[in-house]
Design a protein around this motif. Structure first.
Motif, PDB file in Angstrom:
ATOM      1  N   PHE A 109       0.822  -1.213   0.000  1.00  0.00           N
ATOM      2  CA  PHE A 109       0.000   0.000   0.000  1.00  0.00           C
ATOM      3  C   PHE A 109       0.851   1.257   0.000  1.00  0.00           C
ATOM      4  N   GLN A 110       1.907   1.197   0.741  1.00  0.00           N
ATOM      5  CA  GLN A 110       2.785   2.372   0.741  1.00  0.00           C
ATOM      6  C   GLN A 110       3.324   2.627  -0.658  1.00  0.00           C
ATOM      7  N   HIS A 111       3.828   1.593  -1.259  1.00  0.00           N
ATOM      8  CA  HIS A 111       4.339   1.751  -2.619  1.00  0.00           C
ATOM      9  C   HIS A 111       3.271   2.305  -3.539  1.00  0.00           C
ATOM     10  N   LEU A 112       2.102   1.789  -3.395  1.00  0.00           N
ATOM     11  CA  LEU A 112       1.000   2.201  -4.259  1.00  0.00           C
ATOM     12  C   LEU A 112       0.732   3.691  -4.138  1.00  0.00           C
ATOM     13  N   CYS A 113       0.612   4.155  -2.955  1.00  0.00           N
ATOM     14  CA  CYS A 113       0.288   5.563  -2.758  1.00  0.00           C
ATOM     15  C   CYS A 113       1.409   6.453  -3.295  1.00  0.00           C
ATOM     16  N   ASP A 114       2.623   6.042  -3.075  1.00  0.00           N
ATOM     17  CA  ASP A 114       3.717   6.853  -3.594  1.00  0.00           C
ATOM     18  C   ASP A 114       3.662   6.941  -5.106  1.00  0.00           C
ATOM     19  N   ASP A 115       3.450   5.826  -5.705  1.00  0.00           N
ATOM     20  CA  ASP A 115       3.406   5.813  -7.158  1.00  0.00           C
ATOM     21  C   ASP A 115       2.286   6.698  -7.672  1.00  0.00           C
TER      22      ASP A 115
END
Lengths: 508, 88
Positions: A438-444
């Protein structure tokens, strides 16, 4: 011939006439031209015109037109009492009955055919005078006020007698006059059993409002059912108190029903008495019977005290178990006799509601034994006591809980996709992976939105992300993935589709 | 220990997307950003696909090591690979 009555205001009477005249009678009659002509003058315009044209043809024989209005006139002229078709009856009513309904209580019903024969002849004579319809009726009304009732009562008599025959399943009463009186007193044809009520209701105006229940049809079936079912012996061992309490009401009801039934049909008292008692017993449990009946008959009760009570005791014993659960008729009979006479006027004086309430109360009470009632109350109490002191350990909800709850959804999906048993530690591992994801997702998504110069993440950003992830290729588009994995409700929201009215949802 | 820690599998799963949960997560992560209406559905789709891939990978790992049960190591190894793939 061409005269026609000015129908300024078509009354139902005139409409009925029209129907009778224009419709084809079933039995064609020999034409009587003279009379037909004279009568037709009084009929409506259209019919009169046609009649005048057809007079001669009818005189000859059958006219081509099936509408032989002359025939209808002849039919009227004859006054077919011997036939008694609905048509004739209706006509007679029209002729004899006044404009406003009058109930004339008369004691004699007998010569019904005779006055009716007289009426048509009078009618003919009056018709020949070419008068209006109203004055036509008036002489008939003035001439035979007493004949109105017989005309009516005759039909009433028939219906009432028929009803009685149907309801009780017994031979017709031997006192048609009494029935006629009773029926004539009532204003409707249904209340054949309610006739003795009216004098009673007058005495007790407060109870007059209550309409007598139409138990006519139910009685017969009820009683027969009761008789059939009341085969088992009465249950012993019941306290006499309940019996006495019930017996009072049973007697009151029984008397009521007995008197009503017997009053209407002056027949064998045994059967209606039995029926009345059984019916009373059954009805007490089910619904509130018209108390007016009871009270009305309560007054009559003492007069009939002897026979009905003797029967009630017997029938009580018979039909006791299932419904009323009255028993030991012999034991409590003495009390009942004394109490019933006192009870019936008392109950009569009491309000209907209280009677019903008492009835309902007393019936459930004896049903469970008193010991059981005590027992039932006991377990209820400890249950009530137990519930409140139950310890409730609900500490403060951890903040991660909703987060964990949401993640657990995906964890379950993971285990479903894996199709293999998994360890609990593996599932915790999955949760960690999801957090990272989820963290990766939001950053992207943030990067993509900023690249597009926006502060809102749009579906295009998502598609770009999926493309970069390798999920969406030239062969596999986003819509394909959406259709593959998402349920219909979400598919409809995501994939634009054309709808009626030249509209696309969602809008592109 | 192995048996007690094994989680039984349910055959029926919910297909509903936890839209509120997703929105909350996104807001917590990036409060300055806004997510569009149907965006969270696509995010959910993304998650589904991610989990799917992860499960497949773990299963493959477990089968390769000839275990009947998916272990933590299998999952870990699978996660490494898949997360690398999902990096945008």
């Amino acid at each position: 011939m061409a005269d026609h009555n000015p129908d300024g205001d078509p009354t139902p009477r005139t409409l009925l006439r029209r129907v009778l005249d224009t419709a084809d009678p079933r039995t064609p009659r020999r034409p009587r031209s003279a009379r037909a002509g004279a009568q037709r003058a009084l009929l409506e315009t259209a019919s009169s015109r046609r009649l005048s044209g057809q007079t001669k043809t009818i005189a000859k024989g059958r006219s081509r037109g099936a509408r032989s209005i002359g025939r209808s006139a002849h039919v009227q002229a004859r006054g077919h009492l011997e036939e008694q078709t609905p048509r004739t009856l209706l006509k007679n009513i029209l002729l004899t009955a006044p404009e406003s309904s009058i109930l004339m209580p008369e004691s004699v019903v007998k010569p019904v055919p005779a006055p009716q024969v007289v009426q048509p002849s009078r009618r003919e004579s009056s018709r020949s005078s070419l008068e209006l319809q109203l004055p036509e009726l008036e002489p008939s009304t003035t001439l035979a006020p007493g004949l109105l009732a017989p005309g009516r009562r005759k039909q009433r008599l028939r219906l009432s007698m028929f009803q009685q025959g149907v309801d009780q399943g017994l031979p017709l009463s031997q006192e048609p006059q009494g029935n006629a009186d009773a029926s004539s007193l009532t204003s409707s044809l249904n209340l054949t059993f309610a006739t003795p009520l009216q004098p009673q209701s007058v005495q007790r105006p407060g109870l007059a409002r209550r309409p007598p229940a139409r138990r006519a049809v139910d009685v017969g079936a009820f009683l027969q059912d009761l008789r059939d079912t009341s085969l088992a012996p009465p249950r012993p061992g019941k306290p006499a108190q309940f019996l006495a309490g019930e017996a009072e009401e049973v007697d009151a009801f029984a008397l009521g029903f007995l008197s009503t039934s017997s009053g209407v049909s002056g027949e064998d008292e045994v059967e209606p008495l039995h029926n009345g008692v059984e019916e009373a017993e059954k009805k007490m449990k089910e619904e509130g019977v018209s108390v007016s009946e009871i009270e009305a008959t309560g007054a009559q009760g003492p007069s009939r005290a002897e026979e009905p009570e003797g029967h009630t005791q017997v029938t009580e014993a018979e039909g006791s178990q299932g419904t009323a659960e009255a028993e030991g008729p012999g034991a409590s009979s003495g009390d009942e006799d004394a109490s019933s006479r006192a009870a019936s006027p008392e109950s009569a004086s009491g309000t209907p509601e209280s009677l019903q309430a008492r009835r309902h109360h007393q019936f459930p009470e004896p049903a469970p034994p008193p010991g059981a009632a005590v027992l039932s109350s006991e377990p209820a109490e400890p249950l009530l006591v137990r519930c409140p002191p139950r310890p409730r350990t609900t500490g403060p909800r951890p903040r991660q809980d909703p987060h964990k709850a949401g993640l657990s959804h995906y964890v379950k999906l993971f285990s479903f996709f894996a199709k293999m048993p998994m360890e609990r530690k593996a599932l915790e591992m999955v949760e960690k992976c999801l957090d990272k994801y989820f963290q990766h997702l939001c950053d992207d998504l943030e990067v993509f939105a900023a690249h597009a110069g926006r502060k809102t993440v749009k579906p295009e950003d998502l598609e770009l992300l999926m493309r970069r992830q390798g999920l969406v290729t030239d062969q596999v588009s986003l819509h394909v993935l959406v259709e593959r994995h998402l349920p219909l409700e979400y598919r409809q929201l995501l994939i634009p589709c054309a709808y009626s009215g030249n509209s696309v949802f969602p809008a592109q | 220990m192995a048996l007690s820690t094994i989680v039984s599998q349910k055959k029926q799963i919910k297909r509903k997307a936890p839209r509120g949960f997703l929105k909350r997560v996104f807001k917590r992560q990036k409060p300055q950003l806004r997510l569009e209406k149907s965006g969270d559905l696509l995010v959910h789709l993304n998650c589904l696909l991610f989990v799917h891939r992860l499960a497949e990978e773990s299963r493959t790992n477990a089968c390769e090591s000839k275990c009947r049960v998916i272990n933590k190591e299998h999952v870990l190894a699978a996660a490494k690979v898949i997360l690398k793939k999902s990096r945008g």
